[in-house]
Design a protein around this motif. Structure first.
Motif, PDB file in Angstrom:
ATOM      1  N   HIS A   1      -7.773  13.597 -15.165  1.00 51.07           N
ATOM      2  CA  HIS A   1      -9.190  13.883 -14.876  1.00 51.07           C
ATOM      3  C   HIS A   1      -9.686  13.005 -13.736  1.00 51.07           C
ATOM      4  O   HIS A   1     -10.344  13.487 -12.795  1.00 51.07           O
ATOM      5  CB  HIS A   1     -10.034  13.655 -16.133  1.00 51.07           C
ATOM      6  N   LEU A   2      -9.388  11.709 -13.811  1.00 50.70           N
ATOM      7  CA  LEU A   2      -9.781  10.795 -12.742  1.00 50.70           C
ATOM      8  C   LEU A   2      -9.126  11.188 -11.427  1.00 50.70           C
ATOM      9  O   LEU A   2      -9.772  11.194 -10.367  1.00 50.70           O
ATOM     10  CB  LEU A   2      -9.385   9.365 -13.128  1.00 50.70           C
ATOM     11  N   TRP A   3      -7.844  11.534 -11.482  1.00 46.34           N
ATOM     12  CA  TRP A   3      -7.104  11.884 -10.273  1.00 46.34           C
ATOM     13  C   TRP A   3      -7.661  13.152  -9.637  1.00 46.34           C
ATOM     14  O   TRP A   3      -7.822  13.230  -8.419  1.00 46.34           O
ATOM     15  CB  TRP A   3      -5.627  12.062 -10.607  1.00 46.34           C
ATOM     16  N   GLU A   4      -7.955  14.139 -10.464  1.00 47.57           N
ATOM     17  CA  GLU A   4      -8.425  15.424  -9.951  1.00 47.57           C
ATOM     18  C   GLU A   4      -9.697  15.268  -9.119  1.00 47.57           C
ATOM     19  O   GLU A   4      -9.874  15.939  -8.107  1.00 47.57           O
ATOM     20  CB  GLU A   4      -8.684  16.374 -11.127  1.00 47.57           C
ATOM     21  N   HIS A   5     -10.560  14.368  -9.528  1.00 49.21           N
ATOM     22  CA  HIS A   5     -11.860  14.234  -8.863  1.00 49.21           C
ATOM     23  C   HIS A   5     -11.907  13.141  -7.800  1.00 49.21           C
ATOM     24  O   HIS A   5     -12.840  13.114  -6.986  1.00 49.21           O
ATOM     25  CB  HIS A   5     -12.948  13.967  -9.911  1.00 49.21           C
ATOM     26  N   HIS A   6     -10.914  12.251  -7.799  1.00 48.17           N
ATOM     27  CA  HIS A   6     -11.012  11.098  -6.902  1.00 48.17           C
ATOM     28  C   HIS A   6      -9.727  10.801  -6.139  1.00 48.17           C
ATOM     29  O   HIS A   6      -9.569   9.695  -5.620  1.00 48.17           O
ATOM     30  CB  HIS A   6     -11.422   9.856  -7.709  1.00 48.17           C
ATOM     31  N   TYR A   7      -8.799  11.767  -6.026  1.00 47.72           N
ATOM     32  CA  TYR A   7      -7.546  11.497  -5.312  1.00 47.72           C
ATOM     33  C   TYR A   7      -7.811  11.140  -3.854  1.00 47.72           C
ATOM     34  O   TYR A   7      -7.082  10.328  -3.261  1.00 47.72           O
ATOM     35  CB  TYR A   7      -6.592  12.692  -5.418  1.00 47.72           C
ATOM     36  N   GLY A   8      -8.849  11.707  -3.284  1.00 49.62           N
ATOM     37  CA  GLY A   8      -9.179  11.384  -1.900  1.00 49.62           C
ATOM     38  C   GLY A   8      -9.575   9.924  -1.726  1.00 49.62           C
ATOM     39  O   GLY A   8      -9.242   9.294  -0.718  1.00 49.62           O
ATOM     40  N   LYS A   9     -10.268   9.386  -2.719  1.00 53.29           N
ATOM     41  CA  LYS A   9     -10.662   7.990  -2.660  1.00 53.29           C
ATOM     42  C   LYS A   9      -9.447   7.070  -2.796  1.00 53.29           C
ATOM     43  O   LYS A   9      -9.365   6.015  -2.149  1.00 53.29           O
ATOM     44  CB  LYS A   9     -11.689   7.687  -3.755  1.00 53.29           C
ATOM     45  N   PHE A  10      -8.487   7.478  -3.643  1.00 58.99           N
ATOM     46  CA  PHE A  10      -7.248   6.709  -3.754  1.00 58.99           C
ATOM     47  C   PHE A  10      -6.565   6.618  -2.395  1.00 58.99           C
ATOM     48  O   PHE A  10      -6.169   5.527  -1.951  1.00 58.99           O
ATOM     49  CB  PHE A  10      -6.303   7.366  -4.763  1.00 58.99           C
ATOM     50  N   ALA A  11      -6.391   7.763  -1.739  1.00 62.69           N
ATOM     51  CA  ALA A  11      -5.715   7.790  -0.439  1.00 62.69           C
ATOM     52  C   ALA A  11      -6.489   6.984   0.602  1.00 62.69           C
ATOM     53  O   ALA A  11      -5.892   6.269   1.421  1.00 62.69           O
ATOM     54  CB  ALA A  11      -5.539   9.241   0.024  1.00 62.69           C
ATOM     55  N   ALA A  12      -7.812   7.093   0.586  1.00 62.61           N
ATOM     56  CA  ALA A  12      -8.630   6.377   1.568  1.00 62.61           C
ATOM     57  C   ALA A  12      -8.530   4.868   1.387  1.00 62.61           C
ATOM     58  O   ALA A  12      -8.429   4.115   2.365  1.00 62.61           O
ATOM     59  CB  ALA A  12     -10.083   6.834   1.450  1.00 62.61           C
ATOM     60  N   VAL A  13      -8.534   4.412   0.137  1.00 66.43           N
ATOM     61  CA  VAL A  13      -8.448   2.972  -0.130  1.00 66.43           C
ATOM     62  C   VAL A  13      -7.109   2.414   0.322  1.00 66.43           C
ATOM     63  O   VAL A  13      -7.042   1.378   1.006  1.00 66.43           O
ATOM     64  CB  VAL A  13      -8.676   2.687  -1.626  1.00 66.43           C
TER      65      VAL A  13
ATOM     66  N   ILE B   1       0.254   7.078   6.999  1.00 69.64           N
ATOM     67  CA  ILE B   1      -0.402   5.882   7.531  1.00 69.64           C
ATOM     68  C   ILE B   1       0.193   4.645   6.856  1.00 69.64           C
ATOM     69  O   ILE B   1       0.541   3.668   7.512  1.00 69.64           O
ATOM     70  CB  ILE B   1      -1.930   5.941   7.305  1.00 69.64           C
ATOM     71  N   CYS B   2       0.344   4.721   5.542  1.00 76.11           N
ATOM     72  CA  CYS B   2       0.840   3.562   4.797  1.00 76.11           C
ATOM     73  C   CYS B   2       2.303   3.242   5.095  1.00 76.11           C
ATOM     74  O   CYS B   2       2.739   2.103   4.907  1.00 76.11           O
ATOM     75  CB  CYS B   2       0.667   3.796   3.297  1.00 76.11           C
ATOM     76  N   ILE B   3       3.068   4.208   5.565  1.00 76.49           N
ATOM     77  CA  ILE B   3       4.491   3.965   5.790  1.00 76.49           C
ATOM     78  C   ILE B   3       4.751   3.301   7.151  1.00 76.49           C
ATOM     79  O   ILE B   3       5.862   2.836   7.426  1.00 76.49           O
ATOM     80  CB  ILE B   3       5.295   5.291   5.687  1.00 76.49           C
TER      81      ILE B   3
ATOM     82  N   PRO C   1       0.809  -1.228   0.000  1.00 75.55           N
ATOM     83  CA  PRO C   1       0.000   0.000   0.000  1.00 75.55           C
ATOM     84  C   PRO C   1       0.842   1.278   0.000  1.00 75.55           C
ATOM     85  O   PRO C   1       0.453   2.277  -0.615  1.00 75.55           O
ATOM     86  CB  PRO C   1      -0.813  -0.127   1.299  1.00 75.55           C
ATOM     87  N   PHE C   2       2.005   1.253   0.673  1.00 81.62           N
ATOM     88  CA  PHE C   2       2.893   2.419   0.651  1.00 81.62           C
ATOM     89  C   PHE C   2       3.408   2.663  -0.768  1.00 81.62           C
ATOM     90  O   PHE C   2       3.393   3.801  -1.264  1.00 81.62           O
ATOM     91  CB  PHE C   2       4.058   2.195   1.618  1.00 81.62           C
ATOM     92  N   VAL C   3       3.847   1.604  -1.428  1.00 80.85           N
ATOM     93  CA  VAL C   3       4.288   1.728  -2.819  1.00 80.85           C
ATOM     94  C   VAL C   3       3.127   2.193  -3.695  1.00 80.85           C
ATOM     95  O   VAL C   3       3.281   3.058  -4.571  1.00 80.85           O
ATOM     96  CB  VAL C   3       4.848   0.390  -3.326  1.00 80.85           C
ATOM     97  N   GLY C   4       1.957   1.648  -3.428  1.00 78.93           N
ATOM     98  CA  GLY C   4       0.795   1.990  -4.235  1.00 78.93           C
ATOM     99  C   GLY C   4       0.401   3.448  -4.141  1.00 78.93           C
ATOM    100  O   GLY C   4       0.122   4.088  -5.167  1.00 78.93           O
ATOM    101  N   ILE C   5       0.408   4.013  -2.936  1.00 83.03           N
ATOM    102  CA  ILE C   5      -0.006   5.416  -2.813  1.00 83.03           C
ATOM    103  C   ILE C   5       1.034   6.353  -3.416  1.00 83.03           C
ATOM    104  O   ILE C   5       0.690   7.368  -4.027  1.00 83.03           O
ATOM    105  CB  ILE C   5      -0.311   5.778  -1.336  1.00 83.03           C
ATOM    106  N   LEU C   6       2.333   5.996  -3.298  1.00 82.10           N
ATOM    107  CA  LEU C   6       3.365   6.825  -3.919  1.00 82.10           C
ATOM    108  C   LEU C   6       3.258   6.785  -5.441  1.00 82.10           C
ATOM    109  O   LEU C   6       3.379   7.815  -6.109  1.00 82.10           O
ATOM    110  CB  LEU C   6       4.750   6.369  -3.476  1.00 82.10           C
ATOM    111  N   LEU C   7       3.025   5.597  -5.986  1.00 78.82           N
ATOM    112  CA  LEU C   7       2.865   5.485  -7.437  1.00 78.82           C
ATOM    113  C   LEU C   7       1.616   6.223  -7.915  1.00 78.82           C
ATOM    114  O   LEU C   7       1.613   6.826  -8.995  1.00 78.82           O
ATOM    115  CB  LEU C   7       2.808   4.016  -7.840  1.00 78.82           C
TER     116      LEU C   7
END
Length: 479
Positions: A64-76, A343-345, A47-53
């Motif tokens: 476009h996807l990132w701009e609207h859903h970056y919070g969901k990426f971090a939460a997952v 959190i992921c680290i 998950p640490f590698v995943g959030i950095l990538l």
């Protein structure tokens, strides 16, 4: 500024944010304390590698996807790591690690973020200089020196627009911005913990405030001197090429430089004083909250940060912030993303603490000599290689811990390792647009002002031709 450039501008503000987080922490123990890293499975690092990538690729590959859903990426990613930790440790250990992160890392992170972001957005340098090789060289040199005082992002925000205005009557000016990224947004920040986020990691882990100044000045001066010399030669060449054509009408005629928002410089000094106060003054008074001891000096420091932000908003003219393209949106984005990162680290730090008994034993061998001692050259290049494509602050933290994580040892008997990790993280952030957050900010502002910036791979061609040979020479001399 286009929608895409706005996203890039937001990404560029991550460096200023990291300054807030890193400077605020008075060298506490890792949040991973209480977790047995030797017994944690390696997959818990994913998950640490995943959030950095996600942070590195989102704004570039799927904006476009990132701009609207970056919070969901971090939460997952954060939810995945919490669930994973609960499979290896009890609720008390995981809860303690999360509380430590929330109170001793995230709370001061948010408050100092607010202060630095607000103060930096209130400083604007107006005016225009006549372009020349001398003018450009001086601006780059001054910017590199300024980066260790106000941070790479702060120096970039203050000087990039005057540099662009000074060269906006030239056909060939993209190289000026490229070298600005090399020197001001990266290399120049190596001389103090205020300069670049990775060095704040060292400061929070117990590295003396002036250690980098004392031990990296020659490496930094050598690297910056070589790059600046190359710039002078290239700028002479491009000036000569410009002279073959009819001169372009200057869209911004020469005008005296004028600094707006000067009161924010005093507020910046107050922020620095609060940081140093929290590191030096230890009254021994603490408040126990949710199993975490909150020290009095740290609470007072955080209060100062909050008051500084309020004062900056009240005393800075709105026109100054408008000229800087200031908005509050980036604070929301960065607060969410870096909450997820730290959190992921947590399990990664526990694994690294286990050393040769942990899952990263093979990585430890990769940066060691056959006799088991650390290899400075390997630390320099591995730290730098990862910092070129991932956020350089977490990268620094990983290799700092891999080198033993004891600041007293690393500052003395292992000083070469700490110097290699520090310079690799700071210098090689210049290798790509995504290596250090101010790179994106400078790129976006330059494009907005009509500079034909190279593509992602075009920029890497520049860095490969200029920086990689320089780093090889620096390795041979120092590491």
């Amino acid at each position: 500024m286009t929608v895409t450039d706005t996203r890039l501008y937001k990404r560029g503000l991550l460096s200023a944010v990291m300054i807030g987080f890193l400077a605020a922490i008075p060298a506490p123990a890792f949040a991973a304390e209480g977790l047995n890293g030797a017994h944690l499975p390696l997959w818990q690092a994913l998950p640490f590698v995943g959030i950095l990538l996600s942070i590195a690729t989102g704004p570039v590959l799927y904006p476009h996807l990132w701009e609207h859903h970056y919070g969901k990426f971090a939460a997952v990613w954060s939810a995945l790591i919490i669930i994973a930790m609960l499979t290896s440790a009890d609720m008390a250990a995981v809860g303690g690690a999360l509380a430590h992160t929330a109170f001793l890392e995230y709370m001061p992170f948010i408050l100092l973020l607010l202060a630095l972001f607000t103060v930096a957005g209130g400083i604007y340098l107006e005016g225009n200089l006549h372009d020349s090789v001398f003018t450009n060289t001086v601006l780059l040199g001054v910017g590199a020196a300024l980066a260790s005082v106000v941070g790479t992002t702060g120096a970039a925000m203050i000087l990039i627009r005057p540099l662009i205005r000074a060269n906006d009557d030239r056909r060939y000016n993209a190289h000026v911005v490229v070298f600005f990224i090399f020197l001001v947004a990266n290399i120049g920040g190596a001389l103090s913990p205020l300069g670049d986020p990775p060095l704040f990691i060292g400061f929070l882990k117990g590295v003396d405030f002036f250690w980098t100044t004392q031990h990296l000045w020659l490496e930094t001066l050598t690297t910056a001197g070589i790059v600046l010399t190359i710039f002078c030669v290239l700028d002479l060449y491009f000036h000569h090429r410009d002279g073959r054509f009819s001169r372009i009408k200057d869209p911004t005629p020469d005008a005296p430089l004028k600094l707006h928002g000067k009161a924010n410089l005093l507020l910046l000094a107050i922020i620095i004083a609060a940081i140093l106060m929290s590191a030096q003054w230890k009254p021994g008074i603490a408040f126990h909250v949710a199993g975490v001891d909150l020290q009095l000096q740290d609470l007072l420091r955080d209060l100062v940060f909050l008051l500084v932000a309020i004062v900056s908003v009240r005393i800075t003219a709105k026109s100054v912030r408008a000229a800087n393209g200031f908005s509050w949106g980036p604070i929301k984005e960065v607060a969410i993303l870096f909450a997820g990162i730290f959190i992921c680290i947590i399990p990664v730090m526990a694994m690294l603490q286990a050393g040769a008994n942990g899952p990263f034993a093979n990585l430890l061998k990769l940066v060691s000599h056959p006799d088991g001692s650390g290899n400075p050259a390997a630390y320099f290049w591995l730290t730098g290689a990862l910092s070129s494509f991932l956020d350089n602050a977490p990268t620094y933290l990983v290799f700092f811990q891999l080198a033993g994580g004891d600041p007293q040892v690393l500052m003395t008997t292992q000083a070469a390792l700490l110097a290699a990790i520090s310079s690799g993280a700071v210098f090689m952030g210049a290798n790509t647009y995504i290596g250090n957050a101010p790179n994106f900010m400078v790129y976006a502002i330059a494009r907005e002002n009509g500079v034909k910036m190279p593509s992602f791979f075009g920029y890497m061609a520049w860095s490969s031709l200029v920086l990689l040979p320089t780093f090889l020479l620096v390795t041979w001399i120092f590491f």
